[in-house]
Design a protein around this motif. Sequence first.
Motif, PDB file in Angstrom:
ATOM      1  N   LYS A 214      37.553  11.830  24.985  1.00 17.02           N
ATOM      2  CA  LYS A 214      38.426  12.743  24.257  1.00 17.02           C
ATOM      3  C   LYS A 214      38.466  12.361  22.777  1.00 17.02           C
ATOM      4  O   LYS A 214      38.355  13.215  21.891  1.00 17.02           O
ATOM      5  CB  LYS A 214      39.829  12.706  24.859  1.00 17.02           C
ATOM      6  CG  LYS A 214      40.864  13.591  24.159  1.00 17.02           C
ATOM      7  CD  LYS A 214      42.183  13.520  24.914  1.00 17.02           C
ATOM      8  CE  LYS A 214      43.265  14.355  24.223  1.00 17.02           C
ATOM      9  NZ  LYS A 214      43.672  13.761  22.926  1.00 17.02           N
ATOM     10  N   GLU A 215      38.613  11.066  22.498  1.00 16.42           N
ATOM     11  CA  GLU A 215      38.641  10.603  21.114  1.00 16.42           C
ATOM     12  C   GLU A 215      37.308  10.874  20.424  1.00 16.42           C
ATOM     13  O   GLU A 215      37.265  11.286  19.248  1.00 16.42           O
ATOM     14  CB  GLU A 215      38.949   9.107  21.065  1.00 16.42           C
ATOM     15  CG  GLU A 215      40.379   8.746  21.446  1.00 16.42           C
ATOM     16  CD  GLU A 215      40.618   7.255  21.385  1.00 16.42           C
ATOM     17  OE1 GLU A 215      39.828   6.547  20.717  1.00 16.42           O
ATOM     18  OE2 GLU A 215      41.576   6.768  22.014  1.00 16.42           O
ATOM     19  N   ARG A 217      35.126  13.243  21.026  1.00 14.10           N
ATOM     20  CA  ARG A 217      35.032  14.675  20.706  1.00 14.10           C
ATOM     21  C   ARG A 217      35.838  15.004  19.441  1.00 14.10           C
ATOM     22  O   ARG A 217      35.380  15.757  18.572  1.00 14.10           O
ATOM     23  CB  ARG A 217      35.549  15.514  21.871  1.00 14.10           C
ATOM     24  CG  ARG A 217      34.631  15.561  23.080  1.00 14.10           C
ATOM     25  CD  ARG A 217      35.168  16.575  24.083  1.00 14.10           C
ATOM     26  NE  ARG A 217      34.427  16.584  25.322  1.00 14.10           N
ATOM     27  CZ  ARG A 217      33.276  17.221  25.508  1.00 14.10           C
ATOM     28  NH1 ARG A 217      32.726  17.896  24.502  1.00 14.10           N
ATOM     29  NH2 ARG A 217      32.666  17.190  26.678  1.00 14.10           N
ATOM     30  N   GLU A 218      37.038  14.449  19.349  1.00 11.02           N
ATOM     31  CA  GLU A 218      37.895  14.720  18.203  1.00 11.02           C
ATOM     32  C   GLU A 218      37.268  14.202  16.914  1.00 11.02           C
ATOM     33  O   GLU A 218      37.291  14.879  15.873  1.00 11.02           O
ATOM     34  CB  GLU A 218      39.273  14.091  18.421  1.00 11.02           C
ATOM     35  CG  GLU A 218      40.067  14.749  19.543  1.00 11.02           C
ATOM     36  CD  GLU A 218      41.333  13.983  19.888  1.00 11.02           C
ATOM     37  OE1 GLU A 218      41.494  12.843  19.374  1.00 11.02           O
ATOM     38  OE2 GLU A 218      42.149  14.504  20.683  1.00 11.02           O
ATOM     39  N   HIS A 219      36.699  13.004  16.961  1.00  6.29           N
ATOM     40  CA  HIS A 219      36.076  12.429  15.772  1.00  6.29           C
ATOM     41  C   HIS A 219      34.829  13.214  15.370  1.00  6.29           C
ATOM     42  O   HIS A 219      34.583  13.419  14.176  1.00  6.29           O
ATOM     43  CB  HIS A 219      35.727  10.963  16.016  1.00  6.29           C
ATOM     44  CG  HIS A 219      36.893  10.032  15.853  1.00  6.29           C
ATOM     45  ND1 HIS A 219      37.147   9.367  14.678  1.00  6.29           N
ATOM     46  CD2 HIS A 219      37.872   9.663  16.712  1.00  6.29           C
ATOM     47  CE1 HIS A 219      38.238   8.627  14.813  1.00  6.29           C
ATOM     48  NE2 HIS A 219      38.697   8.787  16.053  1.00  6.29           N
ATOM     49  N   ALA A 221      34.375  16.349  15.848  1.00  9.36           N
ATOM     50  CA  ALA A 221      34.861  17.603  15.246  1.00  9.36           C
ATOM     51  C   ALA A 221      35.265  17.375  13.793  1.00  9.36           C
ATOM     52  O   ALA A 221      34.990  18.219  12.918  1.00  9.36           O
ATOM     53  CB  ALA A 221      36.037  18.141  16.055  1.00  9.36           C
ATOM     54  N   ARG A 222      35.895  16.231  13.502  1.00 13.91           N
ATOM     55  CA  ARG A 222      36.280  15.928  12.122  1.00 13.91           C
ATOM     56  C   ARG A 222      35.054  15.737  11.234  1.00 13.91           C
ATOM     57  O   ARG A 222      35.035  16.159  10.072  1.00 13.91           O
ATOM     58  CB  ARG A 222      37.135  14.663  12.086  1.00 13.91           C
ATOM     59  CG  ARG A 222      38.525  14.828  12.672  1.00 13.91           C
ATOM     60  CD  ARG A 222      39.268  13.514  12.667  1.00 13.91           C
ATOM     61  NE  ARG A 222      40.278  13.472  13.709  1.00 13.91           N
ATOM     62  CZ  ARG A 222      40.750  12.356  14.237  1.00 13.91           C
ATOM     63  NH1 ARG A 222      40.295  11.192  13.826  1.00 13.91           N
ATOM     64  NH2 ARG A 222      41.672  12.403  15.181  1.00 13.91           N
TER      65      ARG A 222
END
Length: 445
Positions: A214-215, A217-219, A221-222
Amino acid sequence: MLTSRIDTRCLLSLVLFFILFSTALARAEISEKQQQETYQQLESFAAILSILQEHYVEEIDTKAVIEGAINGLLLSLDPHSSYLKPEHYREFQEETSGAFTGIGIEITLKDGVLTVIAPIEDTPAAKAGIKANDRIIKINDEFTKGKSPFDAVKLLRGPKGSEVTISIFREGWQELKEFTLVRDIIPLQSVRSYVIRPGLGYLRITNFQRNTTKEAREHLARLRQAEPLQGLILDLRNNPGGLLDQAVNVADLFLAEGLIVYTRGRNQDLNLTYEAHRDEKTESFYPLVVLVNEGSASAAEIVAGAVQDHHRGVIVGTKTFGKGSVQTIIPLADGAGLRMTTARYYTPNGRSIQATGIIPDIVVEASNGGNGSTESGSDEVMREENLENHFFNQGEAEATPTPEVAAEIQERLDQDNQLQAAYNILKSLVLFASFEEEPGKPVSR
């Protein structure tokens, strides 16, 4: 002549011990001869315990003795199987689901000696210079010989702000070196990232915990916020591993199809296959460079092995740790746990990395030389500008070239020769990819 009288407490302990082993034997698929031999050994154990309770110089703690016997049984099999007392089992769960207080290292038994798999980034151990394959000989002047990894963990952990001293032996050293570390909270966050330059990203995974995918994917995306990613460095150095499912899911971010990893054990239920699949959240397939070193182990090696076998990216760094086994945690009735090696895992091409590790496509040894230069002398490099009466540039002589990356990023590259090598390789891959897409067209650098 010694007698074999057993008191009530000992009898109850032995009954429990026999029930546990008899249940295990009944469930196991072993021959009648093997069962008979096992029962005979258990009778010998019971006789020895009875003699010890009756005649040992001091009264013994039956529970502690039986726990010691179980630990000895598991440690005789491999360095990763162990009995987790209730407090150890709780600590293990904290490591994958929450923060804990300690010095920030993953350890194992190697040749019977407590050995560092890897320090966790930005923890007291990493900041003090503890490295993968360091051998921990003493903890607070207490020798570690004969201790399990969980025994050592109990000594290494303590209240935030308290000190612990460990005596380390490292290959090439002539004597032990002491490190006094201040315990701190070891955070749960396992993913970090930054933009190296527009279009090129850096993603660091320090270990594989419950929220790692999950982390990640978030990174990612950033990293794509400013513009689409053209290339990525995935840094798995000093990543001691963690949860198998998280390693599989992270690898799936970079693979569209095919095997990621498969496991093989004695129990057919543990012969599992994990495959990649493309979905809407799967990353686009930009050039990828994966950084590894001797501290990359287990789950980190699964990701690196999958990327390498699928030719998805270039593996850069040094040979990994070589932990190719799967441990299953079985909760026990009293709150304890059994950590047991149940299978070996294999890369998509059928490689077992147990004790061999992942060999990088491009080997780059870590250097202490600041910018990673291999020059040992102090001679300056001779350039045209150093020659007497050289021609001057007839163009914009006063123009200052635009820095390729920000000063902060350049400083990181200068201090980390492996990262610098990965960056240079990634730039080459991006450049080559642009040639393939539009051959003959000038490329913006």
